[in-house]
Scaffold this active site. Structure first.
Site, PDB file in Angstrom:
ATOM      1  N   GLN A   1     -31.593 -10.207 -15.859  1.00 30.70           N
ATOM      2  CA  GLN A   1     -30.504  -9.246 -15.398  1.00 30.70           C
ATOM      3  C   GLN A   1     -29.899 -10.026 -14.125  1.00 30.70           C
ATOM      4  OE1 GLN A   1     -30.530  -6.275 -12.630  1.00 30.70           O
ATOM      5  NE2 GLN A   1     -29.720  -4.730 -14.073  1.00 30.70           N
TER       6      GLN A   1
ATOM      7  N   GLY B   1     -37.913   3.402 -14.128  1.00 31.42           N
ATOM      8  CA  GLY B   1     -37.853   2.598 -12.880  1.00 31.42           C
ATOM      9  C   GLY B   1     -39.121   2.891 -12.089  1.00 31.42           C
TER      10      GLY B   1
ATOM     11  N   CYS C   1     -26.008  -1.501  -9.204  1.00 29.31           N
ATOM     12  CA  CYS C   1     -26.555  -1.728  -7.779  1.00 29.31           C
ATOM     13  C   CYS C   1     -25.852  -0.843  -6.894  1.00 29.31           C
ATOM     14  CB  CYS C   1     -26.716  -3.156  -7.474  1.00 29.31           C
ATOM     15  SG  CYS C   1     -27.586  -3.222  -5.652  1.00 29.31           S
TER      16      CYS C   1
ATOM     17  N   HIS D   1     -27.521   4.987 -15.353  1.00 32.88           N
ATOM     18  CA  HIS D   1     -28.376   5.590 -14.406  1.00 32.88           C
ATOM     19  C   HIS D   1     -27.604   6.812 -14.034  1.00 32.88           C
ATOM     20  CE1 HIS D   1     -31.145   6.064 -11.229  1.00 32.88           C
ATOM     21  NE2 HIS D   1     -30.362   6.555 -10.475  1.00 32.88           N
TER      22      HIS D   1
END
Length: 335
Positions: A89, A247, A120, A187
């Site tokens: 990644q 996660g 992020c 996400h």
């Protein structure tokens, strides 16, 4: 274009169960711990840590960055044994750096795919136009994806969120579906939420519906607030995703992919697993300065039994892997 025969995204294997890339967490030592405690077929894909393309392209920065892509020989053997793929990644905002980094990764390292971080939420990353900031910059996001695609025959995916300040699923997912991508990992939060509030799986399902309405088949993987394999499979069935990425759930149960509950794990097994992690951490040549990073793992192994809090407190006072290992061995000897 990638060799379809080697593309795990298009191999037809479903569902795809993944361990999320996590900063200062999913290094080769922790990935190996997870793989050692994984049942065959329970985990399909793991990811490296968040790796800067700017760092990889900088003459001095490369040395300080490239360790994030390190895969030990013992981890490599376990990946092969368990049939698990590994993806690098990367993040940044310079398409040329993406091209150069991906060329280097593809030519010098053995990965099964490249994942571009467009999710992020960390403020300093977003402030620099990286991570989640790319959700609101379609032209730059398209350039980055195109540069990555041009640089490699490996499959390329994007890990992202529902939006930046507002949920923007329709626009953003429609855009990503037009790009030369092999997979999308979504996400269920916006950047503004960070890790707060509940992940919105209804919006993840909406993304799947948008894909389906366009007659496309690009896999969409859901991510957020999944804490067991049972929950993962339930979410896949309920929301229509092609898989689930887990996660933070691994922090509440390091044996999640062994399909065991924490209360089923003996004290001996907990201590042995932490000892293994310490040994692997030390073996990869990590400096003593990085030892505090290892301390974040103490709680996930040393909890749920009498004396755990005291032992954990003592472990937090150690300053080297050797000190921590001696303390654990002494604990087991008198237990």
């Amino acid at each position: 274009m990638p060799d379809v025969s080697k593309n795990f995204w298009t191999s037809g294997q479903r569902p795809l169960l993944m361990l999320a890339p996590m900063e200062d967490v999913t290094d080769t030592a922790f990935r190996e711990v997870v793989l050692r405690n994984t049942n065959p077929g329970a985990l399909n894909v793991v990811f490296t840590e968040f790796t800067s393309t700017d760092g990889l392209c900088h003459p001095k920065g490369r040395e300080a960055t490239i360790h994030r892509l390190y895969v030990s020989d013992t981890e490599r053997a376990l990946l092969k044994e368990k049939g698990v793929k590994i993806v690098a990644q990367i993040w940044g905002n310079n398409p040329t750096h993406f091209y150069d980094s991906v060329r280097m990764i593809s030519q010098e390292m053995a990965f099964d795919g490249i994942d571009i971080n467009m999710g992020c939420p960390v403020r300093k990353v977003v402030a620099n136009g990286c991570g989640s900031a790319l959700i609101d910059d379609e032209p730059l996001a398209a350039e980055i994806i195109a540069a990555t695609r041009e640089a490699t025959s490996l499959p390329v995916s994007v890990k992202t969120r529902l939006g930046v300040k507002i949920v923007d699923t329709e626009r953003w997912i429609s855009f990503l579906l037009e790009q030369p991508l092999d997979g999308i990992i979504l996400h269920g939060r916006i950047q503004k939420q960070m890790s707060e509030g509940d992940a919105d799986w209804n919006e993840i399902a909406r993304a799947v519906a948008i894909r389906n309405s366009k007659g496309l088949s690009i896999p969409i993987i859901g991510n957020g607030d999944v804490f067991s394999l049972e929950q993962a499979h339930n979410n896949i069935k309920k929301y229509g995703t092609d898989g689930v990425m887990i996660g933070r759930g691994i922090f509440s149960n390091p044996w999640l992919f062994a399909e065991k509950l924490p209360q089923e794990i003996s004290i001996q097994k907990r201590v042995d697993t932490l000892l293994t992690h310490i040994n692997l951490f030390e073996k990869k040549g990590t400096s003593i300065k990085a030892f505090p990073v290892l301390k974040r793992f103490f709680k996930i192994y040393i909890s749920g039994f009498n004396g755990a809090a005291e032992l954990r407190s003592q472990l937090m006072q150690t300053s080297t892997p050797s000190e921590a290992r001696n303390l654990l061995n002494n604990f087991i000897a008198v237990a």
